[in-house]
Design a protein around this motif. Structure first.
Motif, mmCIF file in Angstrom:
data_model
loop_
_atom_site.group_PDB
_atom_site.id
_atom_site.type_symbol
_atom_site.label_atom_id
_atom_site.label_comp_id
_atom_site.label_asym_id
_atom_site.label_seq_id
_atom_site.Cartn_x
_atom_site.Cartn_y
_atom_site.Cartn_z
ATOM 1 N N LEU A 30 -16.371 -1.142 -10.451
ATOM 2 C CA LEU A 30 -15.436 -1.085 -11.576
ATOM 3 C C LEU A 30 -16.061 -1.611 -12.862
ATOM 4 C CD1 LEU A 30 -11.985 -1.963 -9.996
ATOM 5 C CD2 LEU A 30 -12.881 0.275 -10.662
ATOM 6 N N ALA A 31 -16.935 -2.594 -12.751
ATOM 7 C CA ALA A 31 -17.649 -3.069 -13.944
ATOM 8 C C ALA A 31 -18.540 -1.957 -14.496
ATOM 9 C CB ALA A 31 -18.473 -4.311 -13.616
ATOM 10 N N ALA A 32 -19.233 -1.260 -13.610
ATOM 11 C CA ALA A 32 -20.096 -0.156 -14.044
ATOM 12 C C ALA A 32 -19.264 0.963 -14.660
ATOM 13 C CB ALA A 32 -20.920 0.366 -12.861
ATOM 14 N N LEU A 33 -18.115 1.276 -14.070
ATOM 15 C CA LEU A 33 -17.241 2.309 -14.621
ATOM 16 C C LEU A 33 -16.703 1.865 -15.984
ATOM 17 C CD1 LEU A 33 -15.959 5.080 -14.206
ATOM 18 C CD2 LEU A 33 -14.052 3.914 -13.053
ATOM 19 N N GLY A 34 -16.402 0.590 -16.113
ATOM 20 C CA GLY A 34 -15.914 0.061 -17.384
ATOM 21 C C GLY A 34 -16.930 0.183 -18.507
ATOM 22 N N ARG A 35 -18.210 0.235 -18.152
ATOM 23 C CA ARG A 35 -19.254 0.429 -19.168
ATOM 24 C C ARG A 35 -19.376 1.888 -19.592
ATOM 25 N NH1 ARG A 35 -21.537 -3.511 -15.856
ATOM 26 N NH2 ARG A 35 -22.769 -2.028 -14.648
ATOM 27 N N GLN A 36 -18.764 2.801 -18.852
ATOM 28 C CA GLN A 36 -18.868 4.233 -19.145
ATOM 29 C C GLN A 36 -17.587 4.841 -19.712
ATOM 30 O OE1 GLN A 36 -21.813 6.069 -18.857
ATOM 31 N NE2 GLN A 36 -22.535 3.960 -18.655
ATOM 32 N N LEU A 37 -16.461 4.277 -19.363
ATOM 33 C CA LEU A 37 -15.176 4.873 -19.712
ATOM 34 C C LEU A 37 -14.623 4.256 -20.993
ATOM 35 C CD1 LEU A 37 -13.385 7.001 -18.395
ATOM 36 C CD2 LEU A 37 -12.221 5.162 -17.179
ATOM 37 N N THR A 38 -14.085 5.101 -21.870
ATOM 38 C CA THR A 38 -13.541 4.628 -23.145
ATOM 39 C C THR A 38 -12.176 5.266 -23.410
ATOM 40 O OG1 THR A 38 -14.625 6.409 -24.373
ATOM 41 C CG2 THR A 38 -15.843 4.339 -24.169
ATOM 42 N N GLY A 39 -11.555 4.839 -24.479
ATOM 43 C CA GLY A 39 -10.356 5.478 -24.994
ATOM 44 C C GLY A 39 -9.126 5.351 -24.115
ATOM 45 N N ASP A 40 -8.244 6.329 -24.295
ATOM 46 C CA ASP A 40 -6.970 6.324 -23.573
ATOM 47 C C ASP A 40 -7.168 6.376 -22.065
ATOM 48 O OD1 ASP A 40 -5.548 6.230 -25.955
ATOM 49 O OD2 ASP A 40 -5.192 8.399 -26.008
ATOM 50 N N LEU A 76 -26.370 1.148 -11.444
ATOM 51 C CA LEU A 76 -25.672 0.221 -10.550
ATOM 52 C C LEU A 76 -26.650 -0.419 -9.571
ATOM 53 C CD1 LEU A 76 -22.979 -0.995 -9.621
ATOM 54 C CD2 LEU A 76 -22.681 1.008 -8.162
ATOM 55 N N ALA A 77 -27.551 0.376 -9.015
ATOM 56 C CA ALA A 77 -28.555 -0.152 -8.079
ATOM 57 C C ALA A 77 -29.463 -1.163 -8.772
ATOM 58 C CB ALA A 77 -29.376 0.994 -7.486
ATOM 59 N N ALA A 78 -29.900 -0.857 -9.975
ATOM 60 C CA ALA A 78 -30.788 -1.757 -10.709
ATOM 61 C C ALA A 78 -30.089 -3.070 -11.047
ATOM 62 C CB ALA A 78 -31.294 -1.080 -11.979
ATOM 63 N N ARG A 79 -28.824 -3.006 -11.439
ATOM 64 C CA ARG A 79 -28.084 -4.217 -11.831
ATOM 65 C C ARG A 79 -27.736 -5.106 -10.642
ATOM 66 N NH1 ARG A 79 -25.463 -4.125 -17.065
ATOM 67 N NH2 ARG A 79 -25.924 -2.182 -18.154
ATOM 68 N N THR A 80 -27.565 -4.496 -9.472
ATOM 69 C CA THR A 80 -27.130 -5.259 -8.302
ATOM 70 C C THR A 80 -28.259 -5.599 -7.337
ATOM 71 O OG1 THR A 80 -26.611 -3.229 -7.091
ATOM 72 C CG2 THR A 80 -24.815 -4.255 -8.354
ATOM 73 N N GLY A 81 -29.394 -4.919 -7.490
ATOM 74 C CA GLY A 81 -30.486 -5.127 -6.550
ATOM 75 C C GLY A 81 -30.301 -4.364 -5.250
ATOM 76 N N LEU A 82 -29.322 -3.479 -5.208
ATOM 77 C CA LEU A 82 -29.087 -2.664 -4.023
ATOM 78 C C LEU A 82 -29.951 -1.411 -4.085
ATOM 79 C CD1 LEU A 82 -25.178 -2.796 -4.041
ATOM 80 C CD2 LEU A 82 -26.710 -4.088 -2.538
ATOM 81 N N SER A 83 -30.131 -0.764 -2.960
ATOM 82 C CA SER A 83 -30.828 0.521 -2.962
ATOM 83 C C SER A 83 -29.883 1.564 -3.555
ATOM 84 C CB SER A 83 -31.212 0.925 -1.536
ATOM 85 O OG SER A 83 -30.051 1.285 -0.809
ATOM 86 N N PRO A 84 -30.413 2.665 -4.082
ATOM 87 C CA PRO A 84 -29.529 3.728 -4.577
ATOM 88 C C PRO A 84 -28.571 4.245 -3.507
ATOM 89 C CG PRO A 84 -31.740 4.059 -5.406
ATOM 90 C CD PRO A 84 -31.821 2.937 -4.398
ATOM 91 N N ALA A 85 -29.001 4.285 -2.260
ATOM 92 C CA ALA A 85 -28.129 4.768 -1.185
ATOM 93 C C ALA A 85 -26.927 3.843 -0.998
ATOM 94 C CB ALA A 85 -28.917 4.897 0.117
ATOM 95 N N VAL A 86 -27.165 2.537 -1.024
ATOM 96 C CA VAL A 86 -26.060 1.581 -0.872
ATOM 97 C C VAL A 86 -25.169 1.600 -2.112
ATOM 98 C CG1 VAL A 86 -25.468 -0.867 -0.591
ATOM 99 C CG2 VAL A 86 -27.319 0.135 0.760
ATOM 100 N N ALA A 87 -25.766 1.724 -3.286
ATOM 101 C CA ALA A 87 -24.980 1.811 -4.516
ATOM 102 C C ALA A 87 -24.084 3.050 -4.474
ATOM 103 C CB ALA A 87 -25.894 1.846 -5.735
ATOM 104 N N ARG A 88 -24.603 4.160 -3.964
ATOM 105 C CA ARG A 88 -23.813 5.402 -3.843
ATOM 106 C C ARG A 88 -22.684 5.208 -2.841
ATOM 107 N NH1 ARG A 88 -20.520 8.632 -3.631
ATOM 108 N NH2 ARG A 88 -20.712 10.886 -3.558
ATOM 109 N N TRP A 89 -22.967 4.536 -1.740
ATOM 110 C CA TRP A 89 -21.952 4.271 -0.716
ATOM 111 C C TRP A 89 -20.825 3.429 -1.305
ATOM 112 C CZ3 TRP A 89 -21.271 6.051 4.157
ATOM 113 C CH2 TRP A 89 -20.324 5.401 4.954
ATOM 114 N N ASP A 90 -21.200 2.339 -1.993
ATOM 115 C CA ASP A 90 -20.201 1.466 -2.612
ATOM 116 C C ASP A 90 -19.356 2.241 -3.618
ATOM 117 O OD1 ASP A 90 -21.241 -0.628 -1.133
ATOM 118 O OD2 ASP A 90 -22.111 -1.677 -2.853
ATOM 119 N N THR A 91 -20.015 3.058 -4.419
ATOM 120 C CA THR A 91 -19.312 3.840 -5.429
ATOM 121 C C THR A 91 -18.298 4.774 -4.783
ATOM 122 O OG1 THR A 91 -21.178 3.713 -6.943
ATOM 123 C CG2 THR A 91 -19.609 5.493 -7.317
#
Length: 137
Positions: A30-40, A76-91
């Motif tokens: 949700l923090a990562a999504l909050g960095r991408q989503l704007t407006g209404d 997300l993977a870079a910010r959390t230290g997770l692998s891209p696969a785990v970041a994708r799973w979490d997402t």
């Protein structure tokens, strides 16, 4: 939905062994999504979420550069230290629950705002309009 209910739903979707691991996934995605989503769309999504989740989303300052869906996962993977696969799973685990909370109309608006690749992250088909070619003379 309460935050505890959201937490249990994400824990189930992600098959996480603990509530703490599910809570971590919710916070980071949700923090990562909050960095991408704007407006209404950002405001309307925050209203659909439990208070704790909404605060995580809205506490982020939106980035000036929008990432593609794959860029979102890599960031997300870079910010959390997770692998891209785990970041994708979490997402996927978190956004599948967010999809249900947002409903189809708001989700459509969100996907129109974001670059290519996010529909799949939200568990939706990535539909593209065919490019029309100029008729040959």
């Amino acid at each position: 939905m309460t935050f505890d209910q959201m937490l249990e739903r994400v824990r189930y979707e992600g098959a996480y062994p603990t509530r703490e691991r599910a809570a971590e996934a919710i916070r980071t995605v949700l923090a990562a999504l909050g960095r991408q989503l704007t407006g209404d769309e950002r405001v309307d999504l925050a209203q659909c979420l439990p208070v704790e989740a909404a605060l995580t989303l809205t506490a982020q300052i939106p980035d000036t550069q929008h990432l593609t869906g794959w860029g979102f996962i890599k960031d997300l993977a870079a910010r959390t230290g997770l692998s891209p696969a785990v970041a994708r799973w979490d997402t996927g685990a978190v956004l599948s629950v967010v999809t249900r909370l947002a409903g189809p109309d708001l989700l459509t608006r969100i996907l129109h705002q974001l670059p290519d690749g996010y529909a799949l992250l939200f568990g939706q088909a990535e539909l593209r309009q065919p490019q029309l070619r100029a008729a040959a003379a």
